[in-house]
Design a protein around this motif. Structure first.
Motif, PDB file in Angstrom:
ATOM      1  N   GLU A 260      84.230  52.038  31.358  1.00  0.00           N
ATOM      2  CA  GLU A 260      84.748  50.749  31.820  1.00  0.00           C
ATOM      3  C   GLU A 260      85.363  49.994  30.647  1.00  0.00           C
ATOM      4  N   LYS A 261      86.465  49.308  30.953  1.00  0.00           N
ATOM      5  CA  LYS A 261      87.197  48.628  29.893  1.00  0.00           C
ATOM      6  C   LYS A 261      86.350  47.518  29.253  1.00  0.00           C
ATOM      7  N   GLU A 262      85.593  46.839  30.120  1.00  0.00           N
ATOM      8  CA  GLU A 262      84.779  45.716  29.625  1.00  0.00           C
ATOM      9  C   GLU A 262      83.713  46.208  28.646  1.00  0.00           C
ATOM     10  N   LYS A 263      83.068  47.319  29.028  1.00  0.00           N
ATOM     11  CA  LYS A 263      82.019  47.911  28.197  1.00  0.00           C
ATOM     12  C   LYS A 263      82.614  48.378  26.859  1.00  0.00           C
ATOM     13  N   PHE A 264      83.775  49.006  26.961  1.00  0.00           N
ATOM     14  CA  PHE A 264      84.467  49.511  25.773  1.00  0.00           C
ATOM     15  C   PHE A 264      84.794  48.346  24.821  1.00  0.00           C
ATOM     16  N   ASN A 265      85.327  47.259  25.389  1.00  0.00           N
ATOM     17  CA  ASN A 265      85.681  46.103  24.563  1.00  0.00           C
ATOM     18  C   ASN A 265      84.456  45.499  23.884  1.00  0.00           C
ATOM     19  N   LYS A 266      83.335  45.506  24.612  1.00  0.00           N
ATOM     20  CA  LYS A 266      82.096  44.988  24.030  1.00  0.00           C
ATOM     21  C   LYS A 266      81.683  45.833  22.814  1.00  0.00           C
ATOM     22  N   GLN A 267      81.840  47.158  22.952  1.00  0.00           N
ATOM     23  CA  GLN A 267      81.485  48.062  21.849  1.00  0.00           C
ATOM     24  C   GLN A 267      82.398  47.835  20.642  1.00  0.00           C
ATOM     25  N   VAL A 268      83.668  47.587  20.919  1.00  0.00           N
ATOM     26  CA  VAL A 268      84.607  47.321  19.815  1.00  0.00           C
ATOM     27  C   VAL A 268      84.199  46.028  19.109  1.00  0.00           C
ATOM     28  N   ASP A 269      83.813  45.018  19.877  1.00  0.00           N
ATOM     29  CA  ASP A 269      83.389  43.743  19.280  1.00  0.00           C
ATOM     30  C   ASP A 269      82.139  43.938  18.416  1.00  0.00           C
ATOM     31  N   ALA A 270      81.195  44.725  18.957  1.00  0.00           N
ATOM     32  CA  ALA A 270      79.958  44.983  18.206  1.00  0.00           C
ATOM     33  C   ALA A 270      80.278  45.737  16.918  1.00  0.00           C
ATOM     34  N   ASP A 271      81.214  46.691  17.006  1.00  0.00           N
ATOM     35  CA  ASP A 271      81.608  47.462  15.820  1.00  0.00           C
ATOM     36  C   ASP A 271      82.334  46.597  14.794  1.00  0.00           C
TER      37      ASP A 271
ATOM     38  N   GLY B 161      89.802  49.919  18.057  1.00  0.00           N
ATOM     39  CA  GLY B 161      89.011  50.879  18.836  1.00  0.00           C
ATOM     40  C   GLY B 161      87.605  50.904  18.255  1.00  0.00           C
ATOM     41  N   ARG B 162      86.796  51.826  18.743  1.00  0.00           N
ATOM     42  CA  ARG B 162      85.427  51.916  18.244  1.00  0.00           C
ATOM     43  C   ARG B 162      85.388  52.697  16.932  1.00  0.00           C
ATOM     44  N   LEU B 163      84.345  52.459  16.130  1.00  0.00           N
ATOM     45  CA  LEU B 163      84.242  53.182  14.854  1.00  0.00           C
ATOM     46  C   LEU B 163      84.022  54.676  15.081  1.00  0.00           C
TER      47      LEU B 163
END
Lengths: 202, 202
Positions: A2-13, A79-81
């Motif tokens: 999900e895009k929302e979940k992905f964006n949250k992971q990018v923010d956390a990273d 993107g994510r790390l």
């Protein structure tokens, strides 16, 4: 994903990246162990690649990610790390395969593709070359430079660690020679790899 | 300026050993001398890479960092388990010793006069069970007494069977079983007092 979940992971990273940049070693330690899953993901996707090559690519990719974060080359994430590291693994595996002349297609990303900018790609390419160059440094130059630059030791203290050198004068002369040889060798390596030193902003 | 003096200046600059004025003058020199700038840039990249490699090795050779909350929970859980096991074993030893004492204090092998009735078959059965206890064979005593335990209430040794079964269970360190038989005797004319005393101590 999900895009929302992905964006949250990018923010956390992004927060995690800031911590690593500031020298938080535990944060990188956590990231490194979390991303080790990439080894099995890559292995299950590309069965024909030796697992040792995948492990080596993972180690180098993590090292490059670490260097780029610490050097401030990776600021704002797009993107994510884990995707960033996986993408570098692709570069490294391609490099290993090209050098061993194996014809294995490793073009497709195993997880989400990191949207590298040309600047990101330049930084990664540069790091791959620098990393390889430093790894190929041989003794006594390697020890002399490490002790001098990293441990901040004076030449007389380095002399006590290297019994092959008879005098302070000998070690000082060797040190200057090493610095000259390594700098010149590195300039040649960059040239051979078509890397413009000044495109790599310091 | 000799080549060694130039190198010393580069080293002092890279190792941050220059005063503010020296640093400003050197940076001014860098802006006007392309060759010097290239040397410094190359050396800085190499020294940084050596530093990052050293840090990377140290970080990744460290064990995986557990999140603090998880680590704390694990410490508390293990401590609680250790305390529980310790208390359990200490308590068990103390209770077993107490049961041995109660058994020794209360065991008396009855004479014919003490057990009611004459030397008939029922008496013989009962006495045989008791003699196992005298011969330090509590398991056999238990088996023999359990055969008599099922007899109806008008059985002449009804209470006596329960009493000796309770003593047998004390000897075997079966606290709950001993309590069960003693509880059946609390209203007994002959054994009620003794049973209550033991129950109070258990």
């Amino acid at each position: 994903m999900e895009k929302e979940k992905f964006n949250k992971q990018v923010d956390a990273d992004q927060i995690r990246l800031q911590r690593i940049y500031e020298g938080n070693e535990r944060e990188f330690n956590r990231l490194f162990y979390e991303c080790r899953s990439l080894i099995s993901i890559w292995h299950s996707r590309y069965r024909s690649l030796p697992v040792e090559d995948i492990e080596s690519a993972f180690s180098d990719a993590s090292m490059i990610c670490y260097s780029n974060i610490r050097a401030g080359k990776l600021g704002l994430l797009s993107g994510r790390l884990i995707d960033y590291i996986s993408g570098i693994m692709r570069y490294k595996l391609y490099d290993i395969n090209a050098s061993t002349k194996k014809l294995i297609s490793i073009e497709d990303p195993v997880i989400t593709d990191y949207p590298y900018t040309p600047e990101d790609e330049g930084n990664i390419k540069m790091r791959i070359v620098v990393n390889k160059y430093v790894n190929q440094m041989k003794d006594p130059c390697k020890t002399i430079l490490e002790k001098f630059y990293l441990d901040g030791l004076s030449y007389d203290k380095i002399l006590s660690l290297l019994p092959n050198f008879s005098s302070l004068r000998a070690i000082v002369t060797r040190s200057y020679k090493c610095k000259k040889e390594i700098t010149e060798g590195f300039a040649t390596t960059l040239k051979n790899n078509d890397i413009d030193l000044y495109q790599y902003k310091n | 300026m000799t080549e060694q003096e130039i190198q010393d200046n580069i080293d002092n600059y890279l190792l941050n050993k220059m005063s503010v004025a020296e640093k400003a003058a050197f940076e001014n020199q860098l802006d006007n001398d392309g060759e010097l700038k290239q040397k410094v840039t190359l050396q800085k990249i190499l020294v940084d890479e050596m530093l990052y490699q050293k840090e990377f090795k140290r970080i990744t050779q460290r064990k995986k960092v557990m999140p603090f909350a998880f680590k704390q929970t694990m410490v508390i859980a293990w401590s609680a388990a250790a305390i529980f096991i310790g208390v359990f074993f200490i308590n068990r030893t103390v209770v077993n010793k107490r049961m041995d004492n109660l058994y020794s204090l209360n065991l008396s092998i009855p004479t014919y006069d003490e057990v009611r009735g004459e030397q008939d078959v029922q008496l013989k059965e009962f006495q045989n069970a008791i003699f196992y206890l005298k011969n330090h064979q509590p398991n056999q005593a238990k088996d023999a007494l359990l055969k008599l335990y099922a007899k109806p209430k008008d059985y002449p040794y009804y209470d006596a069977v329960r009493w000796y079964l309770a003593l047998t269970e004390l000897k075997l360190h079966n606290k709950s079983e001993a309590k069960k038989y003693l509880n059946e005797l609390v209203d007994s004319e002959v054994y009620g007092g003794k049973a209550n005393k033991i129950l109070g101590k258990l």
